[in-house]
Design a protein around this motif. Sequence first.
Motif, PDB file in Angstrom:
ATOM      1  N   ALA A 140       7.106   2.214  -2.196  1.00 13.37           N
ATOM      2  CA  ALA A 140       8.306   2.782  -1.579  1.00 13.37           C
ATOM      3  C   ALA A 140       9.401   1.726  -1.439  1.00 13.37           C
ATOM      4  O   ALA A 140      10.595   2.046  -1.449  1.00 13.37           O
ATOM      5  N   VAL A 181      -3.256   5.787  -4.690  1.00 13.15           N
ATOM      6  CA  VAL A 181      -3.840   6.983  -4.075  1.00 13.15           C
ATOM      7  C   VAL A 181      -2.741   7.676  -3.270  1.00 13.15           C
ATOM      8  O   VAL A 181      -2.149   7.038  -2.403  1.00 13.15           O
ATOM      9  N   PRO A 182      -2.386   8.950  -3.528  1.00 12.92           N
ATOM     10  CA  PRO A 182      -2.827   9.747  -4.674  1.00 12.92           C
ATOM     11  C   PRO A 182      -2.333   9.115  -5.976  1.00 12.92           C
ATOM     12  O   PRO A 182      -1.360   8.382  -5.970  1.00 12.92           O
ATOM     13  N   GLY A 183      -2.998   9.458  -7.092  1.00 10.15           N
ATOM     14  CA  GLY A 183      -2.610   8.908  -8.387  1.00 10.15           C
ATOM     15  C   GLY A 183      -1.378   9.601  -8.928  1.00 10.15           C
ATOM     16  O   GLY A 183      -0.923  10.595  -8.371  1.00 10.15           O
ATOM     17  N   GLY A 184      -0.833   9.047 -10.006  1.00  8.94           N
ATOM     18  CA  GLY A 184       0.292   9.701 -10.668  1.00  8.94           C
ATOM     19  C   GLY A 184       1.625   9.318 -10.081  1.00  8.94           C
ATOM     20  O   GLY A 184       1.852   8.167  -9.757  1.00  8.94           O
ATOM     21  N   GLU A 185       2.498  10.323  -9.939  1.00  6.02           N
ATOM     22  CA  GLU A 185       3.861  10.060  -9.494  1.00  6.02           C
ATOM     23  C   GLU A 185       3.895   9.549  -8.058  1.00  6.02           C
ATOM     24  O   GLU A 185       3.016   9.826  -7.250  1.00  6.02           O
ATOM     25  N   ASP A 195       4.304   9.101  -4.317  1.00  5.07           N
ATOM     26  CA  ASP A 195       4.059  10.095  -3.273  1.00  5.07           C
ATOM     27  C   ASP A 195       3.798   9.372  -1.945  1.00  5.07           C
ATOM     28  O   ASP A 195       2.653   9.189  -1.536  1.00  5.07           O
ATOM     29  N   LEU A 196       4.874   8.953  -1.312  1.00  2.00           N
ATOM     30  CA  LEU A 196       4.759   8.180  -0.059  1.00  2.00           C
ATOM     31  C   LEU A 196       4.120   9.015   1.050  1.00  2.00           C
ATOM     32  O   LEU A 196       3.274   8.525   1.806  1.00  2.00           O
ATOM     33  N   THR A 197       4.529  10.289   1.153  1.00  2.00           N
ATOM     34  CA  THR A 197       4.011  11.167   2.204  1.00  2.00           C
ATOM     35  C   THR A 197       2.488  11.161   2.245  1.00  2.00           C
ATOM     36  O   THR A 197       1.877  10.857   3.264  1.00  2.00           O
ATOM     37  N   ASN A 198       1.885  11.486   1.091  1.00  2.00           N
ATOM     38  CA  ASN A 198       0.433  11.595   1.073  1.00  2.00           C
ATOM     39  C   ASN A 198      -0.231  10.228   1.040  1.00  2.00           C
ATOM     40  O   ASN A 198      -1.338  10.065   1.549  1.00  2.00           O
TER      41      ASN A 198
END
Lengths: 249, 283
Positions: free
Chosen positions: B48, B115-119, B121-124
């Motif tokens: 982030a 984690v989560p993988g991929g794009e 995703d700060l929230t998760n």
Amino acid sequence: MNRRTWLRGLLAGVGATIAAGCEKVATAPPALKMLKVAEKWSQGAQRAIIGRHALAPEFTEADISRTFKANGTRRPVDEEYNSHLNTGFSGWKLVVDGLVETPLALTLAELRALPSRTQITRHDCVEGWSCIGKWKGARLSALLDQAKLKPEAKFIVFHCMDTLGASKYYESIDLTDARHEQTILAYDMNGAPVSVEHGAPLRLRVERQLGYKQAKYIGRIEAVASLKGIGGGSGGFWEDFGYEWYAGI
Amino acid sequence: MTAETARAALTPMKVMVKRHGLLVRLNHWVNVIALVLLLGSGLQIFNAHAALYWGKASNFDHPWFSMYAERSKDGAQMKGFTTLGSAKVETTGVFGASKLDGKWQDQGFPGWMTVPGGEFDLTNGRHWHLFFAWVFAVNGLIYLVTGLIGRHLIRDVLPSGRDLKTIFKDPHLRLKFSKGPESARYHQVQKLAYSGVVFLLLPTIALTGMTMSPGLNAAFPFLLDLFGGRQSARSIHFICANLIVAFVIVHLLAVILSGPLNQVRAMLTGKLAIIPSDEEAHS
């Protein structure tokens, strides 16, 4: 196809399957529902440990950041906001309503006449960076005393004048934070009126929580019993996207 | 030496001895799960704002460590860079800029590491991190409290003065792993490494994590002084995460070199097979 390319293909396939599987699990609603209980643990533990009155650290003039990063909306496109901006907020009034005995509509001059507090505090963005600034503003508790909260009021909602993405920004805090000594409606930053990028004419400072709670461009303050019917129902703009309502960590 | 290991010393054949207690084994595997998820979600959160600073606040012009992407003029290409101090290295494809499903991503650590993988995703990432931070903290506290009360930590893990004086004589430094009954206890280098992790590294990563909380700053302002401010705490948190990764690599290498099946079985079932040393087998 020799054995090496075959093996490489197999490994890549297995890797991609695991990665895709992990991604699905990591964002699956039941998993997230389980994880979100941690917000309640953090809120409960922090509220118990910190105590109602403990102050966020305050700093000296020498600590003030030369560059204070602005995030979220930096220049509202909303027509109503811009007409107020063009007239120097002379016709603008802060509305205080909802579960109060005496609804209010206060000009900037009236807000400046309320009991104030000046504090040099650190602003912590959820992204990880921090900036230190000096804020002066009306104590929210003084405003709430003037409006006289009804006993059923549990939360204070800040309706903002800016649209971010597709909806108006808003935030909410409970009465513990609303009554806290450092919780102010800031009209000055670093000795000058709050600039547009930092939330002119009025921004919330709730110093024991992260940056997205520090609502900018406040137009209306509403006392409510529940956050359910407001916005997406989670108590704030970013909260409606899944961020924690309690942003003490 | 327990009676079992003593017996193992006398009989030149494979003997199973009790090595790890049930609670220690549970603590170990819960820690494995928590640390893996904390690392991945921590990298997600780092992404982030992929820059680290020293001090109370961020001096945006002077990160001591950063990752960023530079776009080509048409925007189709991306280059990734990693900086450390005044050094700058191109790390396209891995750090700063990496490809996800054929598309360039402006991302510090690549999506396959997070984690989560991929794009992005700060929230998760935060949900995973702040949940497993609780798991890690409670698990660690149980380990420390029971280990201190049951004297496991003081008896078996903490190095004695004599251990420290003879540390360079430890054959483990030359990757020589003990056999026979000697393999059922920790040696000087192991004791020092485990003590460093258990008493210093893991508590520091927990405390620097807490120091980043604006809420807890109000309760424990001394933590800010201890670590030199919130941004320093964030930097130390990141350095500790790297040191844990380094420790785990060495730890896994040691497991592989000293008989992986036996070691992993011991951490699962509690029983370690004592394989007689060569002299014993030939006597």
